[in-house]
Structures are given as C-alpha cells and as structure tokens.
Write a protein that holds these residues in place. Structure first.
Motif, mmCIF file in Angstrom:
data_model
loop_
_atom_site.group_PDB
_atom_site.id
_atom_site.type_symbol
_atom_site.label_atom_id
_atom_site.label_comp_id
_atom_site.label_asym_id
_atom_site.label_seq_id
_atom_site.Cartn_x
_atom_site.Cartn_y
_atom_site.Cartn_z
ATOM 1 N N GLU A 264 27.612 77.065 -42.217
ATOM 2 C CA GLU A 264 27.711 76.228 -43.419
ATOM 3 C C GLU A 264 29.133 75.680 -43.576
ATOM 4 O O GLU A 264 29.335 74.535 -43.970
ATOM 5 N N GLU A 265 30.118 76.516 -43.258
ATOM 6 C CA GLU A 265 31.507 76.080 -43.345
ATOM 7 C C GLU A 265 31.816 75.038 -42.271
ATOM 8 O O GLU A 265 32.478 74.026 -42.537
ATOM 9 N N ALA B 222 29.784 72.981 -40.894
ATOM 10 C CA ALA B 222 29.063 71.741 -41.197
ATOM 11 C C ALA B 222 29.817 70.834 -42.166
ATOM 12 O O ALA B 222 29.476 69.648 -42.309
ATOM 13 N N LYS B 223 30.838 71.361 -42.840
ATOM 14 C CA LYS B 223 31.617 70.544 -43.780
ATOM 15 C C LYS B 223 32.665 69.676 -43.076
ATOM 16 O O LYS B 223 33.193 68.739 -43.657
ATOM 17 N N HIS B 224 32.953 70.014 -41.807
ATOM 18 C CA HIS B 224 34.039 69.330 -41.093
ATOM 19 C C HIS B 224 33.436 68.368 -40.066
ATOM 20 O O HIS B 224 33.309 68.683 -38.887
ATOM 21 N N THR B 225 33.066 67.185 -40.512
ATOM 22 C CA THR B 225 32.296 66.247 -39.681
ATOM 23 C C THR B 225 32.931 64.872 -39.540
ATOM 24 O O THR B 225 32.289 63.940 -39.083
ATOM 25 N N SER B 226 34.175 64.728 -39.943
ATOM 26 C CA SER B 226 34.805 63.409 -39.893
ATOM 27 C C SER B 226 35.841 63.324 -38.776
ATOM 28 O O SER B 226 36.225 64.335 -38.186
ATOM 29 N N ASP C 139 38.847 65.335 -39.647
ATOM 30 C CA ASP C 139 38.632 66.778 -39.812
ATOM 31 C C ASP C 139 37.363 67.163 -39.059
ATOM 32 O O ASP C 139 36.276 67.206 -39.625
ATOM 33 N N CYS C 140 37.509 67.440 -37.764
ATOM 34 C CA CYS C 140 36.349 67.629 -36.897
ATOM 35 C C CYS C 140 36.319 69.025 -36.273
ATOM 36 O O CYS C 140 37.226 69.406 -35.530
ATOM 37 N N TRP C 141 35.253 69.772 -36.591
ATOM 38 C CA TRP C 141 35.034 71.088 -35.999
ATOM 39 C C TRP C 141 33.736 71.062 -35.203
ATOM 40 O O TRP C 141 32.768 70.392 -35.596
ATOM 41 N N GLY D 2 30.609 69.302 -36.687
ATOM 42 C CA GLY D 2 29.935 70.181 -37.634
ATOM 43 C C GLY D 2 28.704 70.854 -37.081
ATOM 44 O O GLY D 2 27.929 71.465 -37.825
#
Length: 355
Positions: free
Chosen positions: A2-3, A5-9, A12-14, A43
């Motif tokens: 869930e955490e 999935a918040k970083h999708t840009s 800010d990409c994980w 994400g």
C-alpha cells in the motif's frame, strides 16, 4: 504494498523487485531502456518482467543505492530518511564491515550486492548451517546464483536484507565511462566520435569499439531513441547492463568501423586491418569473402520473392526446381545404357507427374 503504491510519479518512483523496494527516481534518466520502461511499473511489483531480461546482479552493480527496504506485512522496512534499517548507510555497507560478521551468532553474507544478516535463518536453511557459514563475511553471489532462483531471498528471508554493498561513503558512479579513450594510438578519438551524434550519422562506443549504427537505428528492437541517447558517446556500461556480449556480432556485424584510440580516425578501417576488415584478408593478396553478410543475405533470400514476383514467379521457380532435381538425379549416374526400352522412362514420367 500500500505504501509502495503511493509512489507512482516521475518525481517519486518506487518499484518492487524480488521483494526489494527500490526508489528509482534518480535512476530514471540513466535507464538504457528509457524512463517509460520503469514508470510502467511504478508503485507495482515488477519482479517477473525484470527477471526476464536482467541478470540477477544488475541492481547491485548499477543501482546499489536504490534499495530502501524490503516488502513485508508491516510495510517497507525503512526509516523516515529512506535509508535501509539495520545499519545501512548512504553509500552502502563496505565489504570491510561485512567481513567482521563471520560467526554463527553474527553471520552476514553478500548476494547480488545485497548485504544479508542470515543469523536467524541459519537453522532454517534446507541445506544446513555450514552451507551458509562457509561464506560468512564474504560475497556468495556466484555460488548462490548457481543453485537458487532470483526471487528466493524475497520469498523465504525477506527480513534478511539490511542494506546494499558500497564504499561506505558517497556514490561511486562514472568509473567506467570514458575508459576506452585511454586506448593506444592509431584508433578513432572520442572527439571524432562526438561529432557523429545525429539520426543521419550516429556513432557510439561499446567496449572500445566504434560502431556506426546509422543504418541499424530502424532495426533496433528497443527503438531509435534508446541508441540516439548515446550518440557520439561511450555506451559500454549501459549496453552491458541489458545485452549479452555476442549481440553485436550477431545482429550488427557491419557496424564496427574501428577502435577507440588517441590517434587520428582511420579513413578505411577494413583496408588497414581494423575490426571491420574481412577475417581472411591478408593485405591485398587476393579477394577475401566477407562472411559477415552471410546471414543477412540468407534472410533476404528466405523472406524475399525473387526477381519474378507473385504467383507466376512461384510457379516458375517450382518448375525450375523440378528440372534441377531431375537433372541432378540423371546426369551424375555412371551406369546409364542406351536402349529402345522405354518402360522405365514411362514409369518415371508417370511418377513425376503424379507425385
């Protein structure tokens, strides 16, 4: 997740690979396959797609600072600053530190650039404690990859990763770039290569070889932009990340025009015995065959329609094929006798037309 999935840009990409959470924001611009290839999985868990085209040690080699933790039920194992918990530092954990943890009560090993604290896992290892303790305080990547699939750590020991290997200080990028420029004289200088940086005239350097990839741009499976990004530059590091070592010889054997060096560029590398010269050319003693074009010519023959196109051409080539086989069957025979008996001839003709 869930955490993650918040970083999708783009800013800010994980992504998740084999249980590791990677912050690849800074790496996007350096990825040889382009930013989009990573952003597609922002994400998300990209383990399956990643393992299809990358060797298992690629993260440790080219993005050792990207790992910020491991996936778990309670979220990403990382502190507020993004540094891996358990002792990781900004520039990674040095091998000198790993080498101090060599006992059964304090056992660290390195696998594919990851530093693993496997102390608690020793008793659970199916192969026994000794199999791990043999490599305590060492890099076990080669032996590990021989018998384990790439996702085994994330599956069975997700909490073991405490950081990535490094110098203990800042990043150490750029060590490889430009290395071929130190080659001997008589080659093509990097200054000359740098002039050829357009779509209509594109040179790149890979492992000290200068490649003219202008004609290959449209054939590249990864698209033109992946090559043009490195036009006029040394692409060795990025190329080796995703290509096997024999790919140039297989798919672009005519691209090599010389070697990087400190001398002036060779006007005709083939004639001077450069990398593009025919293998059997001995300096003008007879014409040698250029076998590098053999595969390309075969593909043209197999995929083309010949000089006579369409169904009529196919019919003509079929008749010519029959005639060729008949002649090759009859002419080489040494026991031919002339007689007025036409039974055999008639039988052969009937079989020819029927079958």
């Amino acid at each position: 997740m869930e955490e993650v999935a918040k970083h999708t840009s783009k800013s800010d990409c994980w992504v998740v690979v084999a249980g590791q959470v990677l912050d690849v924001t800074k790496f996007l611009g350096e990825h040889p396959g382009g930013e989009l290839a990573i952003l597609t999985f922002a994400g998300k868990d990209a383990t399956e797609e990643f393992n299809m085209i990358h060797p298992p040690d690629v993260i440790g080699k080219y993005a050792p600072d990207a790992c910020i933790g491991l996936i778990g039920g309670g979220g990403v194992v990382a502190d507020a600053s993004g540094a891996p918990s358990g002792g990781g530092v900004a520039g990674g954990i040095p091998m000198e530190e790993v080498a101090k943890h060599t006992s059964k009560s304090d056992c660290w090993v390195v696998v594919a650039g990851q530093v693993l604290d496997v102390t608690k896992f020793l008793g659970e290892h199916p192969g026994g404690e000794l199999a791990i303790l043999t490599f305590a305080g060492k890099d076990a990547t080669e032996e590990f990859n021989m018998i384990h699939p790439p996702d085994v750590i994330g599956k069975y020991a997700p909490d073991a990763c405490i950081g990535m290997i490094g110098s203990g200080g800042g990043g150490s990028g750029g060590a490889v770039a430009g290395a071929p420029a130190a080659g001997g004289g008589g080659g093509i200088t990097m200054a000359e290569v740098a002039k050829h940086n357009s779509k209509s005239d594109c040179w790149v350097v890979v492992d000290g070889q200068v490649l003219d990839v202008t004609k290959f741009l449209g054939e590249h499976p990864g698209g033109e932009l992946a090559i043009l990004t490195f036009a006029g530059r040394d692409a060795t590091e990025e190329f080796n990340m995703i290509h096997p070592p024999d790919v140039i010889g297989k798919y672009a054997p005519d691209a090599v025009i010389g070697k990087v060096g400190s001398g002036s560029p060779a006007a005709a590398p083939a004639a001077s015995g450069g990398a593009a010269a025919p293998l059997l050319d001995k300096g003008g003693h007879g014409k040698a065959r250029d076998w590098s074009k053999n595969e390309k010519n075969r593909q043209m023959r197999m995929q083309g329609e010949g000089r006579i196109h369409g169904w009529f051409g196919a019919l003509c080539y079929m008749v010519l094929g029959f005639m060729k086989e008949i002649l090759f069957t009859i002419v080489p025979q040494k026991n031919i006798t002339l007689s007025n008996d036409r039974v055999g001839l008639t039988r052969s003709a009937m079989f020819l037309f029927i079958f």
